[in-house]
Design a protein around this motif. Structure first.
Motif, PDB file in Angstrom:
ATOM      1  N   ASP A  20      32.167  48.628 -27.380  1.00 35.74           N
ATOM      2  CA  ASP A  20      32.358  48.059 -28.715  1.00 35.74           C
ATOM      3  C   ASP A  20      31.368  48.625 -29.737  1.00 35.74           C
ATOM      4  N   LEU A  21      30.295  49.209 -29.271  1.00 33.12           N
ATOM      5  CA  LEU A  21      29.328  49.842 -30.160  1.00 33.12           C
ATOM      6  C   LEU A  21      29.809  51.213 -30.641  1.00 33.12           C
ATOM      7  N   THR A  22      30.758  51.811 -29.937  1.00 30.40           N
ATOM      8  CA  THR A  22      31.196  53.174 -30.238  1.00 30.40           C
ATOM      9  C   THR A  22      31.718  53.336 -31.663  1.00 30.40           C
ATOM     10  N   GLU A  23      32.631  52.492 -32.080  1.00 34.36           N
ATOM     11  CA  GLU A  23      33.213  52.602 -33.425  1.00 34.36           C
ATOM     12  C   GLU A  23      32.144  52.481 -34.516  1.00 34.36           C
ATOM     13  N   PRO A  24      31.248  51.490 -34.462  1.00 37.88           N
ATOM     14  CA  PRO A  24      30.183  51.426 -35.464  1.00 37.88           C
ATOM     15  C   PRO A  24      29.257  52.653 -35.445  1.00 37.88           C
ATOM     16  N   ILE A  25      29.009  53.218 -34.274  1.00 32.50           N
ATOM     17  CA  ILE A  25      28.181  54.428 -34.188  1.00 32.50           C
ATOM     18  C   ILE A  25      28.853  55.571 -34.948  1.00 32.50           C
ATOM     19  N   ILE A  26      30.131  55.762 -34.691  1.00 30.68           N
ATOM     20  CA  ILE A  26      30.856  56.850 -35.348  1.00 30.68           C
ATOM     21  C   ILE A  26      30.919  56.618 -36.852  1.00 30.68           C
ATOM     22  N   LYS A  29      27.637  57.322 -38.582  1.00 28.88           N
ATOM     23  CA  LYS A  29      27.114  58.668 -38.339  1.00 28.88           C
ATOM     24  C   LYS A  29      25.861  58.684 -37.473  1.00 28.88           C
ATOM     25  N   ALA A  30      25.746  57.721 -36.570  1.00 34.39           N
ATOM     26  CA  ALA A  30      24.600  57.663 -35.655  1.00 34.39           C
ATOM     27  C   ALA A  30      24.870  58.528 -34.435  1.00 34.39           C
ATOM     28  N   GLU A  31      23.839  58.760 -33.664  1.00 32.84           N
ATOM     29  CA  GLU A  31      23.948  59.450 -32.385  1.00 32.84           C
ATOM     30  C   GLU A  31      23.257  58.601 -31.339  1.00 32.84           C
ATOM     31  N   VAL A  32      23.785  58.604 -30.127  1.00 33.61           N
ATOM     32  CA  VAL A  32      23.153  57.881 -29.023  1.00 33.61           C
ATOM     33  C   VAL A  32      22.129  58.814 -28.398  1.00 33.61           C
ATOM     34  N   SER A  33      20.886  58.399 -28.433  1.00 34.12           N
ATOM     35  CA  SER A  33      19.832  59.159 -27.758  1.00 34.12           C
ATOM     36  C   SER A  33      19.933  58.904 -26.257  1.00 34.12           C
ATOM     37  N   HIS A  34      19.917  57.607 -25.887  1.00 37.83           N
ATOM     38  CA  HIS A  34      20.057  57.235 -24.484  1.00 37.83           C
ATOM     39  C   HIS A  34      20.237  55.721 -24.356  1.00 37.83           C
ATOM     40  N   TYR A  35      20.622  55.324 -23.174  1.00 38.51           N
ATOM     41  CA  TYR A  35      20.770  53.909 -22.832  1.00 38.51           C
ATOM     42  C   TYR A  35      19.664  53.550 -21.848  1.00 38.51           C
ATOM     43  N   PRO A  46      17.965  62.041 -41.174  1.00 34.99           N
ATOM     44  CA  PRO A  46      17.688  61.179 -42.336  1.00 34.99           C
ATOM     45  C   PRO A  46      18.800  61.152 -43.385  1.00 34.99           C
ATOM     46  N   LYS A  47      19.378  62.299 -43.708  1.00 36.12           N
ATOM     47  CA  LYS A  47      20.435  62.345 -44.722  1.00 36.12           C
ATOM     48  C   LYS A  47      21.579  61.400 -44.354  1.00 36.12           C
ATOM     49  N   ASP A  48      22.021  61.423 -43.110  1.00 33.52           N
ATOM     50  CA  ASP A  48      23.141  60.578 -42.674  1.00 33.52           C
ATOM     51  C   ASP A  48      22.736  59.112 -42.532  1.00 33.52           C
ATOM     52  N   GLY A  49      21.548  58.859 -42.018  1.00 35.52           N
ATOM     53  CA  GLY A  49      21.102  57.483 -41.819  1.00 35.52           C
ATOM     54  C   GLY A  49      20.841  56.744 -43.118  1.00 35.52           C
ATOM     55  N   LEU A  50      20.312  57.452 -44.103  1.00 31.81           N
ATOM     56  CA  LEU A  50      19.994  56.824 -45.382  1.00 31.81           C
ATOM     57  C   LEU A  50      21.208  56.726 -46.303  1.00 31.81           C
ATOM     58  N   ASP A  51      22.172  57.642 -46.146  1.00 35.65           N
ATOM     59  CA  ASP A  51      23.385  57.630 -46.960  1.00 35.65           C
ATOM     60  C   ASP A  51      24.105  56.293 -46.811  1.00 35.65           C
ATOM     61  N   LYS A  52      24.300  55.603 -47.912  1.00 35.00           N
ATOM     62  CA  LYS A  52      24.986  54.299 -47.932  1.00 35.00           C
ATOM     63  C   LYS A  52      24.286  53.267 -47.048  1.00 35.00           C
ATOM     64  N   GLY A  53      23.035  53.515 -46.695  1.00 33.56           N
ATOM     65  CA  GLY A  53      22.325  52.586 -45.822  1.00 33.56           C
ATOM     66  C   GLY A  53      22.913  52.549 -44.417  1.00 33.56           C
ATOM     67  N   ASN A  54      23.470  53.680 -43.950  1.00 37.07           N
ATOM     68  CA  ASN A  54      24.128  53.727 -42.640  1.00 37.07           C
ATOM     69  C   ASN A  54      23.274  53.170 -41.512  1.00 37.07           C
ATOM     70  N   CYS A  55      21.955  53.427 -41.564  1.00 33.18           N
ATOM     71  CA  CYS A  55      21.086  52.945 -40.481  1.00 33.18           C
ATOM     72  C   CYS A  55      20.983  51.423 -40.477  1.00 33.18           C
ATOM     73  N   LEU A  56      21.307  50.779 -41.589  1.00 31.99           N
ATOM     74  CA  LEU A  56      21.389  49.312 -41.638  1.00 31.99           C
ATOM     75  C   LEU A  56      22.826  48.860 -41.391  1.00 31.99           C
ATOM     76  N   ARG A  57      23.750  49.599 -41.957  1.00 32.96           N
ATOM     77  CA  ARG A  57      25.169  49.242 -41.894  1.00 32.96           C
ATOM     78  C   ARG A  57      25.667  49.138 -40.462  1.00 32.96           C
ATOM     79  N   LEU A  58      25.172  49.995 -39.575  1.00 36.55           N
ATOM     80  CA  LEU A  58      25.614  49.970 -38.182  1.00 36.55           C
ATOM     81  C   LEU A  58      25.432  48.583 -37.571  1.00 36.55           C
ATOM     82  N   PHE A  59      24.316  47.951 -37.844  1.00 40.23           N
ATOM     83  CA  PHE A  59      24.036  46.621 -37.295  1.00 40.23           C
ATOM     84  C   PHE A  59      25.147  45.643 -37.657  1.00 40.23           C
ATOM     85  N   PHE A  60      25.519  45.627 -38.924  1.00 37.17           N
ATOM     86  CA  PHE A  60      26.524  44.666 -39.389  1.00 37.17           C
ATOM     87  C   PHE A  60      27.940  45.048 -38.960  1.00 37.17           C
TER      88      PHE A  60
END
Length: 185
Positions: A20-26, A29-35, A46-60
């Motif tokens: 269920d985390l897959t769709e929000p990751i895509i 624009k996040a990448e899975v480092s590891h589990y 940084p460009k992708d994570g900061l764009d539109k607050g993606n690094c926050l948006r993924l959580f929601f």
């Protein structure tokens, strides 16, 4: 939870959770480092994570996905999983390690700091915390409310770190519900 559900059912729960985390990751624009067990370590350039607050948006996005799938989790596991997250920004080094089993891993203080911030969620009674360094780099019009939680000396750190709770704009001022640990970014 693993003791209550048993190893096989708990493993299925973790697989469903990460699926269920897959769709929000895509979408963010996040990448899975590891589990690590029931935790995922995610990263962004940084460009992708900061764009539109993606690094926050993924959580929601992930919260919404779990809410939409709550019936599945209730029927199959008798509960709906939650999660907590911590995020920080800074340089990392990607390197190949291992002779018998080779793996690309990230090294750097940013990973330790993000993990330590995430570990503060329970003490601060919040589900999502970020560093002041990340807050300073976010776009000003991100659709989230950032609430200062003060400066904290995190385990293994020499200097204290400013920490902010992240709430969606429509939940600002509400106390988040308790949750299972799950994602560190």
């Amino acid at each position: 939870l693993a003791e209550k559900l048993g190893a096989l059912k708990f493993s299925a729960l973790v697989r469903d959770f990460f699926s269920d985390l897959t769709e929000p990751i895509i979408e963010s624009k996040a990448e899975v480092s590891h589990y690590i067990g029931d935790e995922a370590v995610l990263s962004w350039i940084p460009k992708d994570g900061l764009d539109k607050g993606n690094c926050l948006r993924l959580f929601f996005l992930f919260e919404e996905r779990l809410a939409r799938r709550s019936k599945h989790y209730l029927e199959r596991y008798g509960m709906v999983p939650g999660f907590k997250a911590g995020a920080h920004i800074g340089p990392v080094v990607a390197t190949e390690v291992g002779d018998l089993k080779s793996e690309i891993v990230y090294h750097g203080d940013v990973l330790n700091t993000a993990a330590r911030i995430q570990s503060m969620c329970s003490a601060l009674e919040e589900s999502f915390l970020i560093s002041g360094d990340l807050r300073a780099r976010l776009p000003e019009k991100a659709p989230y409310h950032l609430e200062s939680k003060g400066r904290h000396l995190l385990k293994g750190k020499e200097h204290d770190v400013e920490i902010y709770a992240v709430l969606s704009s429509n939940r600002a001022g509400q106390t988040p519900k308790p949750a299972l640990e799950g994602v560190t970014a």
